[in-house]
Motif scaffolding. Structure first.
Motif, PDB file in Angstrom:
ATOM      1  N   LYS A   1     -17.011 -28.008  15.102  1.00  0.00           N
ATOM      2  CA  LYS A   1     -17.609 -29.123  14.350  1.00  0.00           C
ATOM      3  C   LYS A   1     -16.837 -30.411  14.578  1.00  0.00           C
ATOM      4  O   LYS A   1     -17.428 -31.485  14.691  1.00  0.00           O
ATOM      5  CB  LYS A   1     -17.656 -28.779  12.856  1.00  0.00           C
ATOM      6  N   ALA A   2     -15.519 -30.317  14.630  1.00  0.00           N
ATOM      7  CA  ALA A   2     -14.690 -31.507  14.864  1.00  0.00           C
ATOM      8  C   ALA A   2     -14.953 -32.073  16.261  1.00  0.00           C
ATOM      9  O   ALA A   2     -15.031 -33.295  16.433  1.00  0.00           O
ATOM     10  CB  ALA A   2     -13.216 -31.163  14.682  1.00  0.00           C
ATOM     11  N   ILE A   3     -15.126 -31.204  17.259  1.00  0.00           N
ATOM     12  CA  ILE A   3     -15.416 -31.662  18.622  1.00  0.00           C
ATOM     13  C   ILE A   3     -16.767 -32.389  18.646  1.00  0.00           C
ATOM     14  O   ILE A   3     -16.916 -33.418  19.292  1.00  0.00           O
ATOM     15  CB  ILE A   3     -15.397 -30.481  19.619  1.00  0.00           C
TER      16      ILE A   3
ATOM     17  N   LEU B   1     -12.967 -34.066  27.026  1.00  0.00           N
ATOM     18  CA  LEU B   1     -12.308 -32.902  26.421  1.00  0.00           C
ATOM     19  C   LEU B   1     -13.024 -31.601  26.796  1.00  0.00           C
ATOM     20  O   LEU B   1     -12.389 -30.622  27.177  1.00  0.00           O
ATOM     21  CB  LEU B   1     -12.253 -33.052  24.888  1.00  0.00           C
ATOM     22  N   SER B   2     -14.335 -31.605  26.739  1.00  0.00           N
ATOM     23  CA  SER B   2     -15.104 -30.399  27.083  1.00  0.00           C
ATOM     24  C   SER B   2     -14.948 -30.035  28.558  1.00  0.00           C
ATOM     25  O   SER B   2     -14.751 -28.868  28.893  1.00  0.00           O
ATOM     26  CB  SER B   2     -16.589 -30.605  26.774  1.00  0.00           C
TER      27      SER B   2
ATOM     28  N   LEU C   1      -8.598 -37.832  27.286  1.00  0.00           N
ATOM     29  CA  LEU C   1      -8.289 -36.488  26.801  1.00  0.00           C
ATOM     30  C   LEU C   1      -7.239 -36.551  25.705  1.00  0.00           C
ATOM     31  O   LEU C   1      -7.383 -35.915  24.662  1.00  0.00           O
ATOM     32  CB  LEU C   1      -7.800 -35.600  27.952  1.00  0.00           C
ATOM     33  N   LEU C   2      -6.197 -37.327  25.923  1.00  0.00           N
ATOM     34  CA  LEU C   2      -5.131 -37.451  24.929  1.00  0.00           C
ATOM     35  C   LEU C   2      -5.664 -38.074  23.639  1.00  0.00           C
ATOM     36  O   LEU C   2      -5.367 -37.602  22.536  1.00  0.00           O
ATOM     37  CB  LEU C   2      -3.988 -38.289  25.500  1.00  0.00           C
ATOM     38  N   ARG C   3      -6.484 -39.108  23.778  1.00  0.00           N
ATOM     39  CA  ARG C   3      -7.079 -39.734  22.590  1.00  0.00           C
ATOM     40  C   ARG C   3      -8.004 -38.747  21.864  1.00  0.00           C
ATOM     41  O   ARG C   3      -8.040 -38.709  20.635  1.00  0.00           O
ATOM     42  CB  ARG C   3      -7.856 -40.990  22.983  1.00  0.00           C
TER      43      ARG C   3
ATOM     44  N   VAL D   1     -24.819 -28.141  25.705  1.00  0.00           N
ATOM     45  CA  VAL D   1     -24.741 -28.625  24.322  1.00  0.00           C
ATOM     46  C   VAL D   1     -23.354 -29.211  24.026  1.00  0.00           C
ATOM     47  O   VAL D   1     -23.223 -30.157  23.256  1.00  0.00           O
ATOM     48  CB  VAL D   1     -25.156 -27.522  23.319  1.00  0.00           C
ATOM     49  N   ARG D   2     -22.315 -28.680  24.673  1.00  0.00           N
ATOM     50  CA  ARG D   2     -20.975 -29.256  24.477  1.00  0.00           C
ATOM     51  C   ARG D   2     -20.905 -30.676  25.042  1.00  0.00           C
ATOM     52  O   ARG D   2     -20.236 -31.526  24.492  1.00  0.00           O
ATOM     53  CB  ARG D   2     -19.918 -28.384  25.147  1.00  0.00           C
ATOM     54  N   ILE D   3     -21.608 -30.920  26.111  1.00  0.00           N
ATOM     55  CA  ILE D   3     -21.587 -32.252  26.712  1.00  0.00           C
ATOM     56  C   ILE D   3     -22.517 -33.202  25.967  1.00  0.00           C
ATOM     57  O   ILE D   3     -22.150 -34.329  25.657  1.00  0.00           O
ATOM     58  CB  ILE D   3     -21.975 -32.176  28.207  1.00  0.00           C
ATOM     59  N   LEU D   4     -23.715 -32.730  25.643  1.00  0.00           N
ATOM     60  CA  LEU D   4     -24.728 -33.610  25.057  1.00  0.00           C
ATOM     61  C   LEU D   4     -24.649 -33.719  23.540  1.00  0.00           C
ATOM     62  O   LEU D   4     -25.103 -34.698  22.961  1.00  0.00           O
ATOM     63  CB  LEU D   4     -26.130 -33.140  25.460  1.00  0.00           C
TER      64      LEU D   4
END
Length: 184
Positions: free
Chosen positions: A123-125, A136-137, A164-166, A40-43
């Motif tokens: 939620k922000a992610i 990021l994940s 990642l930085l962005r 779920v973090r990826i999708l």
């Protein structure tokens, strides 16, 4: 079978190799929550993540004879879930930015560190663009390094670092606007 890694669930894994459905269900119960969270973090879609997780378990049970015990079973299974999730993302035609070395210098701005609200970060992610969220994940949550991410996603190492930085900068912007907290 002699394993290189001492697995705490080795007995269950061995029963799964023999096609024992009860053992498969037991192994499923041990790992499904963690694998669902990875997907779920990826999708960023609960229904898709559930389908991907189910498919990953089916694949894992089908290929369990290829599990050599070089890493923990969870790590082996997580790799299957990550790959299936990324395949699903590719079906959506998600684009991962390729950034040249020349323009990959992005300033990472600093903010005052205050108390962190985990749900607000989650939620922000979820609001991040797919490419940023995935990198990021994979980096911060799943523990992959930039070389691994670049291989998995087919992007350069510098693109992984830049995304990642962005992503982190975008997260800071989102969290700053909500005026709940900031992090570095």
């Amino acid at each position: 079978m002699e394993t290189l890694y001492k697995n705490i669930h080795q007995e269950i894994i061995d029963q799964c190799r023999q096609g024992n459905e009860k053992a498969q269900f037991q192994l499923y119960k041990l790992y499904y929550k963690a694998m669902y969270s990875v997907s779920v973090r990826i999708l960023n879609d609960e229904m898709e993540a559930e389908d991907v997780m189910q498919e990953a378990f089916l694949k894992a049970f089908k290929k369990i004879d290829t599990y050599k015990g070089e890493v923990s079973f969870g790590a082996w299974l997580k790799k299957i879930v990550v790959n299936r999730s990324l395949d699903q993302l590719k079906k959506r035609k998600v684009q991962f930015e390729e950034v040249s070395e020349k323009n990959s210098q992005i300033a990472e701005y600093q903010m005052e560190t205050k108390e962190v609200n985990v749900n607000t970060i989650k939620k922000a992610i979820q609001k991040l663009p797919d490419g940023y969220r995935v990198v990021l994940s994979l980096y911060l949550i799943e523990g992959y390094d930039h070389d691994e991410i670049s291989q998995i996603l087919g992007i350069s190492n510098s693109s992984s670092r830049t995304q990642l930085l962005r992503a982190k900068n975008k997260l800071r912007e989102q969290l700053k606007d909500e005026e709940i907290f900031s992090y570095n």
